[in-house]
Scaffold this motif. Structure first.
Motif, mmCIF file in Angstrom:
data_model
loop_
_atom_site.group_PDB
_atom_site.id
_atom_site.type_symbol
_atom_site.label_atom_id
_atom_site.label_comp_id
_atom_site.label_asym_id
_atom_site.label_seq_id
_atom_site.Cartn_x
_atom_site.Cartn_y
_atom_site.Cartn_z
ATOM 1 N N VAL A 196 0.679 -1.242 -0.054
ATOM 2 C CA VAL A 196 0.037 -0.044 0.023
ATOM 3 C C VAL A 196 0.916 1.244 0.263
ATOM 4 O O VAL A 196 1.776 1.402 0.898
ATOM 5 C CB VAL A 196 -0.756 -0.012 1.260
ATOM 6 N N ILE B 32 -0.773 -6.361 4.758
ATOM 7 C CA ILE B 32 -0.392 -5.104 4.193
ATOM 8 C C ILE B 32 0.768 -4.382 4.486
ATOM 9 O O ILE B 32 1.205 -4.510 5.766
ATOM 10 C CB ILE B 32 -1.490 -4.268 4.632
ATOM 11 N N PHE C 276 -1.483 -1.134 -3.904
ATOM 12 C CA PHE C 276 -2.920 -0.283 -3.794
ATOM 13 C C PHE C 276 -2.272 0.846 -3.584
ATOM 14 O O PHE C 276 -1.605 1.194 -2.671
ATOM 15 C CB PHE C 276 -3.757 -1.017 -2.726
ATOM 16 N N ALA D 287 -3.164 4.383 -1.524
ATOM 17 C CA ALA D 287 -3.918 4.953 -0.595
ATOM 18 C C ALA D 287 -4.165 6.657 -0.603
ATOM 19 O O ALA D 287 -3.560 7.022 0.409
ATOM 20 C CB ALA D 287 -3.664 4.621 1.099
ATOM 21 N N LEU E 274 -9.424 -0.669 2.256
ATOM 22 C CA LEU E 274 -8.092 -1.388 2.655
ATOM 23 C C LEU E 274 -8.747 -2.779 2.810
ATOM 24 O O LEU E 274 -7.883 -3.709 2.348
ATOM 25 C CB LEU E 274 -7.705 -1.058 3.991
ATOM 26 N N ALA F 84 -8.461 -4.380 -0.719
ATOM 27 C CA ALA F 84 -7.185 -4.178 -1.390
ATOM 28 C C ALA F 84 -6.828 -5.271 -1.617
ATOM 29 O O ALA F 84 -6.627 -6.185 -0.887
ATOM 30 C CB ALA F 84 -6.321 -3.252 -0.640
#
Length: 206
Positions: free
Chosen positions: A18, A40, A76, A78, A203, A206
């Protein structure tokens, strides 16, 4: 060292890299902890880019390239659009990477649908989040030079009517900071508890 069986390894979620805005790092970590999102891998870019959106797209381009060089397949972003004027979305379309839906963090914290529904009433609102309540001096007052030239306040904020504090955590200390920020800017004060809004949903997907 104890070995993990192949069946357990297969059950563990694939790592997701992320790339996040430093202004929401605390919130991302809180969501990961609350929801057991240990898969993550978070890399936060400088929070001050909140004030310099022209740096966001090239910074994310470099971060994606670095993540792929390190072997991450799932990435991903954010960030919302965050003032990039669509440049971020064009990059992410090329890179086949998704981001948090919405125009900015105020919207996704409030919930994009709710933020859009309130827009007519909030047209003259200046927004704070928990991060901006904590960092009001460093991210609002100092960059605008109001610490040195307070007489410029009305030039910057004369078209605003209210300061809306969208809080992620119910913290009385931050509420006091937000109230003082509203007073300093000569604006009405409004408090709304949002929690993490659409950031949590994004999230989790994700």
């Amino acid at each position: 060292m104890e070995k993990v069986s192949p069946a357990i390894e297969r059950a563990q979620p694939e790592k997701v890299h992320v790339i996040g805005c430093g202004a929401i790092a605390r919130e991302i970590l809180a969501i990961c902890e609350a929801n057991g999102l240990g898969h993550i891998d978070l890399n936060c870019l400088p929070a001050i880019w909140h004030n310099t959106p022209d740096k966001i797209t090239p910074g994310i381009r470099d971060a994606i390239a670095k993540a792929r060089a390190e072997g991450f397949e799932r990435i991903f972003v954010a960030y919302a659009d965050c003032g990039t004027g669509g440049h971020l979305d064009r990059l992410l379309e090329e890179e086949k990477v998704e981001r948090i839906p919405g125009p900015h963090c105020y919207s996704f914290f409030a919930g994009n649908e709710d933020f859009a529904r309130r827009w007519d009433d909030d047209l003259t609102a200046f927004f704070l989040t928990d991060f901006l309540a904590r960092q009001f001096e460093a991210f609002v007052i100092e960059p605008l030079g109001l610490d040195r030239h307070p007489e410029l306040r009305d030039m910057y904020f004369g078209h605003y009517r209210k300061l809306v504090y969208l809080s992620q955590q119910e913290d009385t200390g931050l509420q006091e900071k937000a109230k003082k920020a509203a007073e300093r800017l000569g604006l009405e004060y409004e408090y709304r508890f949002t929690g993490y809004g659409d950031l949590t949903t994004s999230l989790l997907k994700a």
